[in-house]
Scaffold this motif. Structure first.
Motif, PDB file in Angstrom:
ATOM      1  N   ARG A 289      54.613  -7.136  17.253  1.00 15.70           N
ATOM      2  CA  ARG A 289      54.217  -7.353  15.861  1.00 15.70           C
ATOM      3  C   ARG A 289      55.417  -7.817  15.025  1.00 15.70           C
ATOM      4  O   ARG A 289      55.296  -8.717  14.188  1.00 15.70           O
ATOM      5  CB  ARG A 289      53.620  -6.077  15.273  1.00 15.70           C
ATOM      6  N   CYS A 293      55.511 -11.545  13.167  1.00 20.13           N
ATOM      7  CA  CYS A 293      55.598 -11.653  11.711  1.00 20.13           C
ATOM      8  C   CYS A 293      56.935 -12.229  11.263  1.00 20.13           C
ATOM      9  O   CYS A 293      57.010 -12.895  10.223  1.00 20.13           O
ATOM     10  CB  CYS A 293      55.342 -10.291  11.071  1.00 20.13           C
ATOM     11  N   THR A 350      47.883 -13.377  23.584  1.00 18.93           N
ATOM     12  CA  THR A 350      49.077 -13.191  22.761  1.00 18.93           C
ATOM     13  C   THR A 350      50.162 -14.178  23.150  1.00 18.93           C
ATOM     14  O   THR A 350      50.818 -14.787  22.286  1.00 18.93           O
ATOM     15  CB  THR A 350      49.592 -11.753  22.894  1.00 18.93           C
ATOM     16  N   PHE A 393      47.901 -12.313  16.742  1.00 15.15           N
ATOM     17  CA  PHE A 393      47.871 -11.111  15.912  1.00 15.15           C
ATOM     18  C   PHE A 393      46.682 -10.231  16.282  1.00 15.15           C
ATOM     19  O   PHE A 393      46.814  -9.013  16.460  1.00 15.15           O
ATOM     20  CB  PHE A 393      47.810 -11.514  14.446  1.00 15.15           C
ATOM     21  N   SER A 396      47.083  -8.859  20.070  1.00 13.67           N
ATOM     22  CA  SER A 396      48.136  -7.854  20.246  1.00 13.67           C
ATOM     23  C   SER A 396      47.802  -6.565  19.505  1.00 13.67           C
ATOM     24  O   SER A 396      48.091  -5.463  20.000  1.00 13.67           O
ATOM     25  CB  SER A 396      49.481  -8.407  19.765  1.00 13.67           C
ATOM     26  N   THR A 397      47.180  -6.669  18.324  1.00 11.67           N
ATOM     27  CA  THR A 397      46.811  -5.462  17.577  1.00 11.67           C
ATOM     28  C   THR A 397      45.763  -4.654  18.332  1.00 11.67           C
ATOM     29  O   THR A 397      45.867  -3.427  18.460  1.00 11.67           O
ATOM     30  CB  THR A 397      46.283  -5.837  16.185  1.00 11.67           C
ATOM     31  N   THR A 400      47.278  -3.004  21.365  1.00 13.80           N
ATOM     32  CA  THR A 400      48.201  -1.914  21.032  1.00 13.80           C
ATOM     33  C   THR A 400      47.465  -0.647  20.628  1.00 13.80           C
ATOM     34  O   THR A 400      47.812   0.459  21.059  1.00 13.80           O
ATOM     35  CB  THR A 400      49.137  -2.351  19.895  1.00 13.80           C
ATOM     36  N   LEU A 416      53.001  -0.421  13.084  1.00 16.42           N
ATOM     37  CA  LEU A 416      52.765  -1.865  13.159  1.00 16.42           C
ATOM     38  C   LEU A 416      53.044  -2.532  11.821  1.00 16.42           C
ATOM     39  O   LEU A 416      53.680  -3.593  11.756  1.00 16.42           O
ATOM     40  CB  LEU A 416      51.322  -2.134  13.591  1.00 16.42           C
ATOM     41  N   GLN A 420      56.026  -5.265  10.796  1.00 15.52           N
ATOM     42  CA  GLN A 420      55.707  -6.525  10.119  1.00 15.52           C
ATOM     43  C   GLN A 420      56.568  -6.721   8.881  1.00 15.52           C
ATOM     44  O   GLN A 420      57.168  -7.788   8.686  1.00 15.52           O
ATOM     45  CB  GLN A 420      54.229  -6.518   9.737  1.00 15.52           C
TER      46      GLN A 420
END
Length: 473
Positions: A289, A293, A350, A393, A396-397, A400, A416, A420
């Motif tokens: 993350r 970002c 990702t 995004f 991966s979110t 996770t 997270l 960012q």
């Protein structure tokens, strides 16, 4: 980052996973609308201010500290994120969300009325506290209130909450700056925040904490507790970034070292164990993350400035580049949600998203730094970058947070969000320092912006192999 002693197990009164209802079904409709409005509010402010920030800095005498216009918000965001995430785990999300909205509205009011750059930065700091709380609560609520089969779709909808602001925000802000005043951008925000609070908070109060019973972690030393570590991280990073603005090396070097000495241990304490080594699972997810970002928001922070300073583009036209990236982010996130529903690989998505984002940064850099392409090519470049960001995004979110237990959803979501904001603040601060260095020596913004795009490109390259550690072997 361990769970606080005595942390409560916050669980939503949610429907059975087998329920056919979607995110807008009767059981979730109010909460979904409230979360989307809150995120849309933050998006409008973010894209609007990014559009007018070069003009604000010029009027208030802040060009020599331009990076602080974003870093002040992002560093405060760290504190807001950590405090709100832990409070949600212990007492429920309603109170931290309400306080976050209040801080955001107050910060907008101060920034909009500011007559000098330091006071403007104070307002940005207040906004950052609020943004951190609001965004941390958005991701926390998805983990608490929605069954796993709906979470990828909610993450996509969070991205879609940027759609209207991404279309309207830069255009409204640019028009206001070109024909009236940038202050109108901030004047719009407190009323919007009030509406968001009225619609959101009743739904949040329905998510009540269950009786305390989660396993408590051992007592931590005071300096490693979440609030203290977040403040130390913010202070250390702030000292480092301010040191880099100094011309005197005798002052710059010791201040920068002092900032590092404070910030690096605080970053380790404020994030889940294994973050700095990208341990497979949550640690790697937080690191990914941060890289994502740093690439996206670090590049975006300097896109309007580059188009204005080097290509002679006005605020309204420069804002269209931000709109292009935000819209395609939504498209990428929606595509990934469909792929996720079909069982597509989140790790592969990702990695691919990082690659597409890198291509977008490269096209933007060539457009801003040279005359080889017309200025509108930057819009195309950022549209490409936004598409890759949306895919990476979302994937991966979801990867996770899927294995994080309910009693740690606030902590994980806050981690997270912290990653960012920290990465964005750091890249923006470094870019601002490079701009200040160039101005001190009578140079143009071109070398500094080249450095920014090289840095963000390298972060994208680093993220590709790291993404393979999102899932534990």
């Amino acid at each position: 980052m361990s769970t606080d002693p005595g942390a409560a197990d916050v669980r939503a009164e949610r429907p059975r996973a087998a329920s056919p209802a979607g995110v807008f079904g009767p059981a979730h409709r109010a909460l979904t609308l409230g979360v989307l409005l809150s995120v849309g509010m933050v998006a409008f402010e973010s894209l609007g201010v990014a559009t007018v920030l070069p003009g604000v800095a010029a009027e208030l005498g802040g060009l020599d500290a331009y990076g602080w216009g974003l870093s002040a918000l992002m560093l405060a965001n760290i504190v807001g994120t950590v405090v709100a995430g832990r409070a949600a785990d212990r007492r429920g999300p309603a109170t931290p969300a309400a306080l976050g909205m209040l801080a955001f509205a107050a910060g907008c009011a101060v920034a909009g009325a500011a007559g000098n750059w330091p006071l403007f930065l104070l307002g940005r700091f207040g906004q950052g506290l609020g943004v951190g709380a609001v965004m941390a609560m958005a991701y926390t609520l998805i983990g608490l209130a929605y069954p796993e089969r709906l979470r990828a779709r909610m993450y996509a909808l969070l991205s879609s909450a940027w759609t209207l602001p991404s279309l309207v925000g830069p255009a409204v802000a640019g028009t206001a700056a070109d024909h009236a005043s940038w202050r109108a951008v901030f004047a719009l925000m407190p009323p919007i925040t009030a509406v968001a609070a009225v619609l959101t908070l009743p739904a949040l109060r329905a998510l009540r904490p269950a009786p305390a019973g989660a396993a408590a972690s051992p007592d931590l030393p005071w300096w490693r507790r979440p609030l203290v570590s977040a403040v130390l991280l913010t202070a250390g990073t702030g000292v480092l970034l301010q040191a880099l603005l100094l011309e005197n090396l005798a002052a710059l070097v010791p201040l920068a070292l002092a900032g590092l000495v404070v910030a690096v241990p605080a970053l380790r304490w404020a994030t889940p164990e294994g973050t700095l080594t990208a341990r497979p699972g949550l640690g790697a997810g937080v690191a990914v993350r941060a890289l994502l970002c740093g690439v996206y928001f670090g590049s975006e922070a300097f896109l309007p400035l580059g188009l204005r300073e080097l290509r002679g583009v006005g605020a309204t036209a420069a804002g269209l580049g931000l709109s292009a990236g935000a819209v395609t982010w939504v498209v990428g996130s929606a595509l990934q949600a469909r792929r996720d529903d079909a069982g597509g690989g989140r790790v592969t998505a990702t990695v691919g998203g990082f690659a597409v984002l890198l291509a977008g940064v490269a096209l933007v850099a060539v457009t801003v730094l040279t005359d080889l392409l017309p200025p509108w090519a930057a819009l195309l470049g950022w549209a490409v970058g936004g598409l890759g960001m949306g895919v990476a995004f979302n994937a991966s979110t979801t990867a996770t947070l899927q294995g994080v237990p309910a009693e740690r959803q606030g902590e994980a979501s806050a981690a997270l969000q912290l990653a960012q904001t920290f990465a964005t603040a750091l890249v923006a601060g470094l870019g601002g320092a490079a701009l200040a260095l160039g101005r001190h020596h009578g140079g143009s913004a071109r070398p500094a912006l080249l450095g920014v795009f090289v840095l963000t490109g390298l972060l994208a390259v680093a993220g590709m192999p790291l993404a393979r550690r999102l899932v534990r072997p």
